[in-house]
Design an enzyme around this catalytic site. Structure first.
Site, PDB file in Angstrom:
ATOM      1  N   ASN A 188       0.379 -11.415 -14.479  1.00  0.00           N
ATOM      2  CA  ASN A 188       0.619 -12.468 -13.492  1.00  0.00           C
ATOM      3  C   ASN A 188       0.366 -11.989 -12.062  1.00  0.00           C
ATOM      4  O   ASN A 188      -0.684 -11.461 -11.754  1.00  0.00           O
ATOM      5  CB  ASN A 188       2.019 -13.037 -13.675  1.00  0.00           C
ATOM      6  CG  ASN A 188       2.218 -13.599 -15.071  1.00  0.00           C
ATOM      7  OD1 ASN A 188       1.283 -14.177 -15.642  1.00  0.00           O
ATOM      8  ND2 ASN A 188       3.389 -13.435 -15.646  1.00  0.00           N
ATOM      9  N   GLY A 208      -0.669  -0.151 -31.520  1.00  0.00           N
ATOM     10  CA  GLY A 208      -1.143   0.704 -32.597  1.00  0.00           C
ATOM     11  C   GLY A 208      -2.571   1.184 -32.422  1.00  0.00           C
ATOM     12  O   GLY A 208      -3.194   1.018 -31.372  1.00  0.00           O
ATOM     13  N   VAL A 253       8.364   0.019 -34.574  1.00  0.00           N
ATOM     14  CA  VAL A 253       8.641   1.439 -34.770  1.00  0.00           C
ATOM     15  C   VAL A 253       7.467   2.215 -34.194  1.00  0.00           C
ATOM     16  O   VAL A 253       6.308   1.962 -34.556  1.00  0.00           O
ATOM     17  CB  VAL A 253       8.839   1.791 -36.252  1.00  0.00           C
ATOM     18  CG1 VAL A 253       9.106   3.287 -36.406  1.00  0.00           C
ATOM     19  CG2 VAL A 253       9.976   0.989 -36.842  1.00  0.00           C
TER      20      VAL A 253
END
Length: 596
Positions: free
Chosen positions: A490, A541, A292
């Site tokens: 990568n 976050g 979320v």
């Protein structure tokens, strides 16, 4: 200066150097002999002769194995350049890594992935220190196009080498099998094999098993060992080019994208800040939601938006810590007996830098977020918006051919589309759905885009293929969507991102630059997002150092652009896919929020 005074100063200087006497003000002598102070004179001479010095070129690459933000091995690439005949360390990059292994994978699968990552990093270090070090020597670090071309050709040769080895191994294995069959074949038992073939010829059950109501999962894209060396070297050269040119990396990237034409204004990407991580392996019922995220309104500065997110995050944590205020903590009744309040939810900081928590249904989760916002005087849909990552590829039960959204609750792809339509109708403050479906469900992607494209963004993250394949033939080979999350991992090169963002923009799709699962402390991703003009930046976050460092870098860029008067306000515009044939139609724009 008068002639008499000049003669006096000269005489004093001569006497000084003969050791006869020291003048009271030697500064007067020096100022008379030199029109500029010595330091300024030397600076002028250095600047003059530097015009004739050779331009800096790459003289050495150094690759080494380091650890990322979660203690996993990754690659660091250092660039050394010859500057005015001296070898000088210019910059370094630390690559982030992305795992294709789902979080609910078996332990042996996770262990095998860890071993493969170790081998890949070891190979990447060898490539950088040996082949790439020799190949890129004497290259101008500002020539990103040439560097990426050479890196691309080297990688293509490695792919061909791998295919050749695999083909030789396959032919050898086939020859061994044929030799084994010829050895075991004997006249004494000529009828040994035919009965097995007849027995295997019964295909009644196989015919019914072939009926599959959903498209099978596409195989994971193979990752060549050592591919981190390509992405790490390309990004290191971009940083070196910016350093040599004496401009920030975000401006250097913008110049590369716009053919060295400096943009007058730049738009900052809007942050998608993850506040909750609902892991699929938690014992709670809800499996539908993985992440979320909060998206601040465009009218706020980034500083204001981050502060508002932090306020909401603190309130969510407070609600979890207060049993009296948790949802359902009052205890309901069953058969006339009061029930005990549920145990405290799991609380820990995930690798994404946010709180890990489980829920039993989607409404419970959204109500918790609404409560947290209301408690601090904010309203979802006006003062803050939501984005949800569903990671639908981890929900599919291939035995049933359905998505498991709750424990024991399954939905078909068509039913998933109907569920999302109802969700957005009930919760219009959700403005972005990430991976609501698997990439194989192309028909359903078209359906959900036509139904919800004018109300929110439908974004493909794991539902998109590798960047190297997205740019094939100037076409985006993915299902219909509003935008794509691009991850620098990568063999991705800076030129690939520049090319791909141009293609996405031409197709009216937004670009989201996202942090991989295993992030490093390198902040280059933020500069790339700003320079490429990405609409969103998905960094995780605000609770882990390797992620917070990137938010701090974004705040520093905002301050710098604002000080130079080059900051342009962003806009959130949705695409009405149902009316896509009418480009003249104005897009939907979100309502303006209230300022703090």
């Amino acid at each position: 200066m008068e002639a008499g005074e000049r003669r006096r100063l000269r005489r004093e200087a001569a006497e000084y150097y003969r050791g006869q006497r020291v003048p009271e003000r030697m500064e007067d002598v020096l100022n008379a002999l030199f029109p500029l102070p010595p330091a300024d004179l030397y600076g002028e001479l250095a600047n003059y002769f530097s015009k004739f010095s050779k331009a800096p070129v790459i003289c050495k690459l150094v690759g080494r194995k380091v650890l990322d933000g979660v203690g996993q091995p990754t690659l660091e690439v250092e660039i050394y350049c010859t500057v005015k005949n001296y070898e000088k360390r210019i910059c370094s990059t630390v690559m982030a890594t992305h795992s294709q292994i789902p979080e609910n994978a078996l332990p042996e699968t996770i262990e095998a992935d860890a071993k493969e990552r170790n081998y890949s990093v070891h190979t990447a270090v060898q490539w950088v220190n040996e082949a790439l070090n020799t190949m890129l020597r004497d290259l101008d670090p500002t020539d990103q196009c040439q560097a990426d071309k050479m890196l691309g050709e080297y990688f293509a040769n490695k792919i061909e080498e791998k295919k050749k080895i695999e083909k030789e191994e396959e032919e050898k294995k086939k020859a061994e099998e044929e030799a084994a069959k010829a050895t075991h074949a004997s006249p004494s038992c000529p009828s040994a094999s035919p009965p097995k073939q007849k027995k295997g010829g019964k295909t009644g059950k196989k015919v019914s098993a072939e009926v599959n109501p959903i498209p099978p999962a596409e195989p994971a894209e193979p990752v060549l060992r050592g591919s981190l060396a390509i992405g790490g070297t390309s990004l290191a050269i971009a940083k070196a080019g910016a350093t040599i040119s004496r401009v920030p990396l975000y401006l250097h990237t913008a110049l590369l994208k716009h053919n060295q034409e400096s943009p007058k204004e730049m738009t900052l990407p809007l942050p998608m800040v993850t506040v909750l991580n609902c892991e699929k392996k938690l014992p709670t019922k809800l499996k539908l939601v993985k992440e979320v995220m909060l998206i601040p309104p465009v009218e706020l500065s980034l500083q204001q938006g981050i502060e508002r997110v932090l306020d909401i995050q603190k309130e969510i944590t407070r609600l979890f810590e207060s049993p009296a205020k948790r949802l359902g903590s009052q205890g309901d009744t069953r058969k006339g007996k009061p029930q005990k309040a549920p145990p405290p939810p799991l609380k820990r900081i995930s690798h994404l830098g946010c709180l890990t928590i489980g829920y039993d249904n989607l409404e419970q989760l959204l109500l918790q977020l609404q409560t947290a916002c209301n408690n601090i005087g904010l309203e979802l849909g006006i003062d803050m918006y939501l984005a949800i990552n569903f990671a639908a590829h981890e929900l599919m039960d291939y035995g049933k051919g359905k998505y498991e959204i709750l424990t024991g609750t399954f939905k078909t792809p068509d039913e998933m589309v109907a569920m999302y339509v109802e969700m957005i109708d009930n919760f219009p403050f959700i403005i972005a759905l990430i991976d609501p479906l698997r990439k194989e469900d192309r028909d359903q992607w078209s359906s959900i885009c036509c139904a919800l494209g004018s109300k929110c963004y439908l974004i493909a993250e794991d539902a998109a293929t590798q960047i190297s394949k997205l740019t094939t033939d100037q076409n985006i080979n993915i299902a219909m969507c509003s935008g794509v999350v691009l991850k620098y991992t990568n063999q991705t090169k800076v030129s690939d991102l520049i090319e791909l963002t141009g293609v996405l923009h031409g197709q009216r799709r937004v670009t989201i630059l996202g942090s991989p699962d295993r992030e490093s402390s390198d902040e280059s991703l933020v500069d790339l997002a700003v320079g490429l003009g990405a609409r969103f930046l998905k960094l995780g976050g605000l609770s882990r150092g390797e992620r917070v460092a990137k938010y701090n870098r974004l705040l520093a860029i905002e301050e710098e652009l604002a000080a130079n008067g080059a900051l342009r306000e962003a806009k959130l515009e949705f695409v009405d896919f149902a009316e896509d044939s009418q480009p003249e139609q104005l897009p939907d724009v979100l309502p303006a929020p209230e300022q703090d």
